[in-house]
Scaffold this motif. Structure first.
Motif, mmCIF file in Angstrom:
data_model
loop_
_atom_site.group_PDB
_atom_site.id
_atom_site.type_symbol
_atom_site.label_atom_id
_atom_site.label_comp_id
_atom_site.label_asym_id
_atom_site.label_seq_id
_atom_site.Cartn_x
_atom_site.Cartn_y
_atom_site.Cartn_z
ATOM 1 N N ASN A 194 -49.524 -38.819 -22.696
ATOM 2 C CA ASN A 194 -50.886 -38.308 -22.887
ATOM 3 C C ASN A 194 -51.806 -38.911 -21.847
ATOM 4 N N GLN A 195 -52.965 -38.290 -21.647
ATOM 5 C CA GLN A 195 -53.848 -38.659 -20.537
ATOM 6 C C GLN A 195 -54.506 -40.021 -20.710
ATOM 7 N N PHE A 196 -54.415 -40.589 -21.909
ATOM 8 C CA PHE A 196 -55.042 -41.886 -22.148
ATOM 9 C C PHE A 196 -54.046 -43.045 -22.146
ATOM 10 N N ALA A 197 -52.797 -42.745 -21.802
ATOM 11 C CA ALA A 197 -51.743 -43.755 -21.896
ATOM 12 C C ALA A 197 -52.063 -45.014 -21.097
ATOM 13 N N ALA A 198 -52.641 -44.836 -19.903
ATOM 14 C CA ALA A 198 -52.936 -46.001 -19.062
ATOM 15 C C ALA A 198 -53.916 -46.957 -19.731
ATOM 16 N N PHE A 199 -54.803 -46.401 -20.574
ATOM 17 C CA PHE A 199 -55.804 -47.225 -21.226
ATOM 18 C C PHE A 199 -55.296 -47.842 -22.526
ATOM 19 N N LEU A 200 -54.160 -47.343 -23.023
ATOM 20 C CA LEU A 200 -53.669 -47.782 -24.328
ATOM 21 C C LEU A 200 -52.614 -48.872 -24.236
ATOM 22 N N ARG A 201 -52.169 -49.202 -23.040
ATOM 23 C CA ARG A 201 -51.181 -50.261 -22.895
ATOM 24 C C ARG A 201 -51.798 -51.625 -23.218
ATOM 25 N N GLN A 202 -50.932 -52.559 -23.609
ATOM 26 C CA GLN A 202 -51.369 -53.922 -23.854
ATOM 27 C C GLN A 202 -52.006 -54.504 -22.587
ATOM 28 N N ALA A 203 -53.153 -55.140 -22.740
ATOM 29 C CA ALA A 203 -53.806 -55.809 -21.613
ATOM 30 C C ALA A 203 -52.959 -56.993 -21.161
ATOM 31 N N ASN A 204 -53.223 -57.490 -19.967
ATOM 32 C CA ASN A 204 -52.442 -58.605 -19.432
ATOM 33 C C ASN A 204 -52.909 -59.963 -19.945
ATOM 34 N N ARG A 205 -53.975 -59.955 -20.743
ATOM 35 C CA ARG A 205 -54.408 -61.185 -21.411
ATOM 36 C C ARG A 205 -54.778 -60.843 -22.854
ATOM 37 N N SER A 206 -54.400 -61.712 -23.769
ATOM 38 C CA SER A 206 -54.742 -61.485 -25.169
ATOM 39 C C SER A 206 -56.235 -61.677 -25.381
ATOM 40 N N SER A 207 -56.822 -60.762 -26.128
ATOM 41 C CA SER A 207 -58.241 -60.874 -26.449
ATOM 42 C C SER A 207 -58.472 -61.747 -27.677
ATOM 43 N N LYS A 208 -57.382 -62.071 -28.389
ATOM 44 C CA LYS A 208 -57.514 -62.856 -29.618
ATOM 45 C C LYS A 208 -56.923 -64.253 -29.525
ATOM 46 N N ILE A 209 -56.013 -64.455 -28.589
ATOM 47 C CA ILE A 209 -55.317 -65.747 -28.488
ATOM 48 C C ILE A 209 -55.597 -66.366 -27.121
ATOM 49 N N LYS A 210 -56.301 -67.451 -27.105
ATOM 50 C CA LYS A 210 -56.644 -68.114 -25.856
ATOM 51 C C LYS A 210 -55.398 -68.707 -25.201
ATOM 52 N N GLY A 211 -55.219 -68.411 -23.911
ATOM 53 C CA GLY A 211 -54.095 -68.969 -23.175
ATOM 54 C C GLY A 211 -52.830 -68.136 -23.205
ATOM 55 N N LEU A 212 -52.880 -66.929 -23.832
ATOM 56 C CA LEU A 212 -51.699 -66.061 -23.884
ATOM 57 C C LEU A 212 -51.885 -64.874 -22.958
#
Length: 487
Positions: free
Chosen positions: A442-460
């Motif tokens: 789907n056209q939004f797939a690029a935006f739905l992948r896991q980011a390269n840094r966790s937004s909830k866990i510092k240092g991950l």
């Protein structure tokens, strides 16, 4: 003052690249790998006198490998050669097409075989290049999850040109708009499989992929694909990276949503940062299972990419009409993709890919013999009867190849090994055996992948094919670069 400590979980190509980049930045780096060897999917197997690259077989955009050696101050890195013919294609109607690396020569080849106007081919590649120029600095080389990315001038220019990336048509529909000949449409539809997607569903933005292959070229590492892995491991070791093999990570240890290290064999390995090269699904479901409140439920439920069924065959004959990369197309491409994606099964006439590294590295097979890496696209593992599917696929593949090559292939097979979605998951921790993490259907797939840094866990942090920007060697290497830049 002691160096900050970084731990990388998994010695896949992205994990190795991340380790190199962090070592150059001054980190003390340790890599923990569950297998007894590095590389993840980019590994090798040996059957008697035959050697096979086990996973990825197409090498493009070598500059991302070269960059790692340059960062480390090394003048010599990986040696490789440019391919004059990227791939040979065989159609059911008897058409044989050589995909030359030179654009003019390729356009001429297409015109001679299909009658398609060479200008249409060049117009297509121009469009592919245009998509790349718009998306490269935004979607590939930087994180989509940082405000900093969207405040850059080149990003703003790309945003204004967003309609030009053709995100709201499917690849197949867009390709039909460029060409009349069904064989050529099928040729360009195939690029959806480069990231495990369906050309009848995936956005036409993925028509950027031909540019990566045509403009930047395709290559063969002099030592085979696995030499990419071994050369980068050696580079990492020279920089002080410690690789620990046969070390299964039990969990990522947190304290108040901050990384404190990992637990391996019951012992805490302390770290300031942890980079997971493990499939993001298993990173959360296994290594962070005691923290369900931190798991991204929607992300973990996303549709997975396709998988692969691979036969490694030692062949006691040399075929002059075959090259390094060869594709034998299905007679009905749409029916094949419906079988894979809608029915979650296999088509009786699959598109077959054969990689023969002994064409460029003769010692991979005995004299006058060849090492065939034979692959078809299959669905991710959802409990299908794979033993039955494999037996049926093997019969159909041999019949197809024997018919087109005019030779009884079954009588030429001297040894065999098989890799299927179940063993892909067990060997590489790829959920359901999917090769590229989530699909791009789907056209939004690029935006739905896991980011390269966790937004909830510092240092991950995360790298590899299951996270941004996607699967395949170039994108996996870019994920390591994004992690390094973020840190």
């Amino acid at each position: 003052m002691p160096k900050p400590k970084a731990i990388v979980i998994g010695a896949g190509i992205a994990g190795i690249a991340a380790a190199i980049r962090l070592a150059v930045k001054g980190y003390e780096v340790e890599v923990f790998e569950a297998n007894s060897y590095p590389g993840g999917k980019l590994s090798e197997i040996t059957l008697g006198a035959y050697r096979f690259d086990a996973g990825p077989s197409l090498f493009t955009m070598p500059q991302y490998v070269d960059e790692l050696f340059e960062l480390a101050g090394k003048t010599k890195g990986l040696s490789y050669q440019n391919l004059d013919v990227v791939c040979k294609y065989f159609y059911e109607d008897g058409t044989k097409l050589s995909a030359y690396a030179d654009e003019d020569r390729f356009a001429g080849e297409v015109a001679g075989l299909t009658g398609e106007d060479p200008a249409n081919v060049k117009r297509y590649f121009k469009n592919s290049r245009n998509i790349y120029q718009i998306t490269n600095h935004v979607f590939l080389e930087r994180s989509l999850h940082r405000l900093k990315t969207f405040l850059r001038w080149d990003t703003l220019k790309s945003v204004f040109r967003f309609p030009q990336i053709d995100a709201f048509r499917t690849m197949h529909r867009a390709n039909k708009g460029f060409f009349r000949d069904k064989r050529l449409i099928q040729f360009f539809d195939r690029y959806a499989t480069y990231n495990g997607s369906n050309p009848y569903q995936a956005p036409a933005t993925l028509n950027v992929i031909p540019h990566l292959e045509q403009y930047f070229g395709a290559y063969f590492p002099d030592g085979g694909m696995y030499s990419i892995t071994t050369s980068l491991v050696k580079l990492g070791e020279k920089l002080g990276v410690k690789f620990n093999y046969t070390c299964v990570v039990d969990e990522i240890v947190l304290q108040k949503q901050e990384v404190k290290g990992i637990r391996v064999k019951g012992e805490l390995q302390a770290a300031d940062v942890v980079i997971s090269n493990m499939d993001v699904y298993f990173t959360y479901s296994k290594l962070l299972k005691s923290h369900p409140e931190l798991q991204p439920a929607k992300l973990l439920k996303q549709e997975r990419s396709s998988s692969a069924l691979i036969f490694y065959w030692g062949i006691k004959k040399s075929f002059q009409e075959l090259d390094l990369h060869n594709v034998f197309f299905s007679g009905d491409y749409e029916a094949e993709f419906k079988a894979i994606w809608e029915k979650q099964g296999l088509y009786h006439d699959p598109t077959v890919y054969i990689n023969i590294s002994s064409k460029y590295k003769p010692d991979d097979a005995p004299m006058d013999c060849e090492n065939w890496f034979v692959m078809i696209n299959v669905p991710a593992n959802k409990g299908q009867d794979w033993d039955e599917l494999i037996a049926e696929a093997r019969k159909n593949i041999i019949a197809k190849l024997s018919r087109i090559l005019g030779e009884d292939v079954s009588s030429l097979i001297t040894c065999e090994s098989i890799l299927d979605p179940r063993s892909i998951e067990s060997k590489t921790s790829s959920y359901q055996g999917s090769l590229y993490g989530t699909s791009s259907n789907n056209q939004f797939a690029a935006f739905l992948r896991q980011a390269n840094r966790s937004s909830k866990i510092k240092g991950l942090y995360f790298c590899g094919g299951s996270v941004h920007p996607g699967g395949g060697i170039p994108l996996a290497l870019l994920s390591a670069k994004i992690v390094s830049d973020w840190m």
